[in-house]
Design a protein around this motif. Structure first.
Motif, PDB file in Angstrom:
ATOM      1  N   ASP A 172      14.194   2.628   0.447  1.00 35.04           N
ATOM      2  CA  ASP A 172      14.117   1.590   1.491  1.00 35.04           C
ATOM      3  C   ASP A 172      13.202   2.076   2.614  1.00 35.04           C
ATOM      4  OD1 ASP A 172      16.102   0.645  -0.119  1.00 35.04           O
ATOM      5  OD2 ASP A 172      17.554   0.281   1.471  1.00 35.04           O
ATOM      6  N   HIS A 173      12.341   1.202   3.082  1.00 35.74           N
ATOM      7  CA  HIS A 173      11.407   1.595   4.150  1.00 35.74           C
ATOM      8  C   HIS A 173      11.327   0.499   5.207  1.00 35.74           C
ATOM      9  CE1 HIS A 173       7.931   2.746   6.358  1.00 35.74           C
ATOM     10  NE2 HIS A 173       7.126   1.872   5.793  1.00 35.74           N
ATOM     11  N   THR A 174      11.496   0.884   6.470  1.00 35.37           N
ATOM     12  CA  THR A 174      11.354  -0.091   7.560  1.00 35.37           C
ATOM     13  C   THR A 174      10.525   0.515   8.703  1.00 35.37           C
ATOM     14  OG1 THR A 174      13.244   0.605   8.925  1.00 35.37           O
ATOM     15  CG2 THR A 174      13.708  -0.933   7.108  1.00 35.37           C
ATOM     16  N   HIS A 175      10.056  -0.369   9.585  1.00 38.73           N
ATOM     17  CA  HIS A 175       9.390   0.044  10.821  1.00 38.73           C
ATOM     18  C   HIS A 175      10.368  -0.237  11.967  1.00 38.73           C
ATOM     19  CE1 HIS A 175       5.637  -1.323   8.396  1.00 38.73           C
ATOM     20  NE2 HIS A 175       5.988  -0.102   8.065  1.00 38.73           N
ATOM     21  N   ALA A 176      11.592   0.234  11.809  1.00 43.15           N
ATOM     22  CA  ALA A 176      12.658  -0.101  12.769  1.00 43.15           C
ATOM     23  C   ALA A 176      12.280   0.298  14.194  1.00 43.15           C
ATOM     24  CB  ALA A 176      13.946   0.601  12.356  1.00 43.15           C
ATOM     25  N   ASN A 206       5.141   7.398  14.478  1.00 47.79           N
ATOM     26  CA  ASN A 206       4.358   6.198  14.832  1.00 47.79           C
ATOM     27  C   ASN A 206       4.291   5.174  13.705  1.00 47.79           C
ATOM     28  OD1 ASN A 206       2.610   8.899  15.537  1.00 47.79           O
ATOM     29  ND2 ASN A 206       2.930   7.640  17.332  1.00 47.79           N
ATOM     30  N   HIS A 207       5.207   5.232  12.756  1.00 51.94           N
ATOM     31  CA  HIS A 207       5.111   4.323  11.617  1.00 51.94           C
ATOM     32  C   HIS A 207       6.474   3.764  11.195  1.00 51.94           C
ATOM     33  CE1 HIS A 207       3.564   3.667   7.229  1.00 51.94           C
ATOM     34  NE2 HIS A 207       4.588   2.890   7.499  1.00 51.94           N
ATOM     35  N   GLY A 208       7.448   4.610  10.863  1.00 57.48           N
ATOM     36  CA  GLY A 208       8.730   4.076  10.409  1.00 57.48           C
ATOM     37  C   GLY A 208       9.580   5.112   9.706  1.00 57.48           C
ATOM     38  N   VAL A 232       0.830  -1.214   0.000  1.00 56.51           N
ATOM     39  CA  VAL A 232       0.000   0.000   0.000  1.00 56.51           C
ATOM     40  C   VAL A 232       0.861   1.260   0.000  1.00 56.51           C
ATOM     41  CG1 VAL A 232      -2.052  -0.936   1.133  1.00 56.51           C
ATOM     42  CG2 VAL A 232      -0.214   0.024   2.528  1.00 56.51           C
ATOM     43  N   GLU A 233       2.164   1.090   0.211  1.00 57.25           N
ATOM     44  CA  GLU A 233       3.061   2.244   0.191  1.00 57.25           C
ATOM     45  C   GLU A 233       3.708   2.434  -1.187  1.00 57.25           C
ATOM     46  OE1 GLU A 233       4.871   0.799   3.642  1.00 57.25           O
ATOM     47  OE2 GLU A 233       3.590   1.958   4.966  1.00 57.25           O
ATOM     48  N   ALA A 234       3.222   1.680  -2.199  1.00 55.28           N
ATOM     49  CA  ALA A 234       3.838   1.719  -3.534  1.00 55.28           C
ATOM     50  C   ALA A 234       3.863   3.128  -4.137  1.00 55.28           C
ATOM     51  CB  ALA A 234       3.104   0.766  -4.475  1.00 55.28           C
TER      52      ALA A 234
HETATM   53 ZN    ZN Z   1       5.265   1.127   6.481  1.00 53.41          ZN
END
Ligand code: ZN
Length: 416
Positions: free
Chosen positions: A136-140, A197-199, A122-124
């Protein structure tokens, strides 16, 4: 945080995936590096992308965005787990004032370059709008510890240093993608963007640079947290006879068996297709979870909400706290029944409240809890498959630990 990028390994990937364009082979390599590190990604959270030119069946060249498909795992990502999308078509959507989730899903589907590919994340659109070749995307966890804070923005600025964009929480989808690209275009010097609150998102023209920034910023967040909470007690210990080991492991096992079988019985239910569903359970009765379950903070930990909305599908937003385990089976059953009934009615009310203003019909999930914290016993997670129970337990265990660090730092404040 260790930067695991290795030039030799990267070259091996290019050789092993010689049928793929080099940009994609390297994309697979750094995606796996990210996916293998639990401090960055837990069970499918996070996503990565690459932009490149490919030729279609007529020999015409097109810009294509390859983004991780839903259901694929970064740690074991294969080419089939990446979905190719017509980049220019997606970028045109930016001019819209609004794009509801349902239509966004439709657009992402109709612009696939291969109908067999999985639906993209959904983040495309966010990946499509950013101009960089690699995103690059993470919820670190360390980023979530800082961003789920009352003074989160201030902490993030201090921890990560200059050149970071910080956006308040927004539901993933078109509005978030637009907010990110507007922020980036107003500040093209940005090196990373944190979504509260997301990443976190990092981006660059080269895969190793985008990955390197991810490691650098998540590492800075970790060092900042460590420094701030050094020497602080993370929780106030409770009932000492259990903590000191005076209760035998055999007794703990017996209690675990009584509690899990009672929970399984009380949470068995028929789904909408009138099929009987029984949960699998996963127990985490390690010394740390037992201590946390007996701490003064235990109930608050259960009620204070997830680190990132992505976790809700595995753990639900709240865990259920069981403050003591009655010796009598009948009393145990009665007490658990009361708590589960309360949880169910809360969940139903929550669903009603938050879907009342929604334009489309949303699917109501079963109202049963997924995570129990049981005083003296530790954590019990539920899942409709063995794997789902294990994932819920992994996420819940790390969430409890992360929330304690977040509390020690200041005030844990997730999205409401
Ligand atoms: Zn995300």
């Amino acid at each position: 945080m260790k930067n695991s990028f290795d030039e030799r390994e990267a070259k091996e990937f290019v050789k092993r995936y010689s049928s793929l364009p080099e940009v994609l082979a390297i994309r697979l390599y750094t995606s796996r590096l990210i996916g293998k590190d639990p401090a960055l990604v837990l069970h499918g959270g996070g996503n990565t992308s690459a932009k490149l030119k490919t030729k279609d069946i007529l020999g015409e060249e097109h810009d294509v965005l390859y983004v991780k498909g839903s259901g694929a795992n970064l740690a074991t990502l294969e080419p089939e787990g990446m979905t190719g999308l017509e980049l220019q078509e997606l970028q045109k959507l930016r001019s819209l004032q609004d794009l509801p989730d349902e239509e966004m899903e439709n657009q992402l589907r109709i612009h696939k370059i291969d109908f067999r590919s999985p639906d993209p994340s959904v983040e495309a659109l966010l990946h499509a709008f950013l101009p960089h070749r690699y995103v690059d995307h993470t919820h670190a966890e360390n980023i979530l510890i800082l961003s789920n804070q009352k003074r989160g923005k201030e902490f993030l600025e201090e921890a990560l240093g200059p050149g970071i964009g910080i956006l308040p929480y927004r539901h993933s989808g078109f509005p978030l993608a637009r907010a990110v690209i507007e922020l980036y275009e107003d500040n093209p010097h940005l090196k990373a963007i944190v979504l509260m609150n997301h990443g976190i998102f990092t981006f660059a023209e080269e895969a190793d640079l985008s990955y390197g920034k991810m490691i650098e910023y998540v590492g800075r967040a970790g060092a900042f947290i460590q420094k701030k909470i050094e020497g602080k007690a993370l929780f106030t210990p409770g009932a000492s006879e259990i903590v000191s080991g005076n209760i035998s492991p055999a007794h703990i096992l017996l209690t675990a068996a009584r509690v899990t079988s009672t929970i399984r019985g009380l949470c068995a239910h028929e789904d909408s297709g009138r099929r009987l569903r029984r949960f699998y359970t996963e127990l985490r009765a390690n010394p740390e979870m037992i201590q946390i379950s007996l701490s003064r903070e235990a109930a608050h930990l259960c009620h204070s909400g997830v680190l990132t909305p992505d976790h809700i599908s595995w753990t639900k937003n709240q865990a259920l706290y069981i403050e003591s385990v009655p010796e009598e089976d009948e009393s145990l059953k009665r007490r658990l029944q009361e708590l589960i009934d309360l949880y169910r009615s809360d969940y139903d009310r929550y669903f009603e409240t938050h879907t009342a203003t929604h334009e489309t019909q949303l699917e109501r999930l079963d109202p049963y809890p997924r995570v129990f914290l049981v005083a003296g016993l530790g954590l019990i997670a539920l899942g409709l498959t063995r794997r789902a129970a294990r994932i819920a337990a992994d996420i819940a265990e790390r969430t409890f630990q992360a929330k304690l660090r977040s509390q020690a730092l200041g005030e844990y404040l997730p999205i409401d």
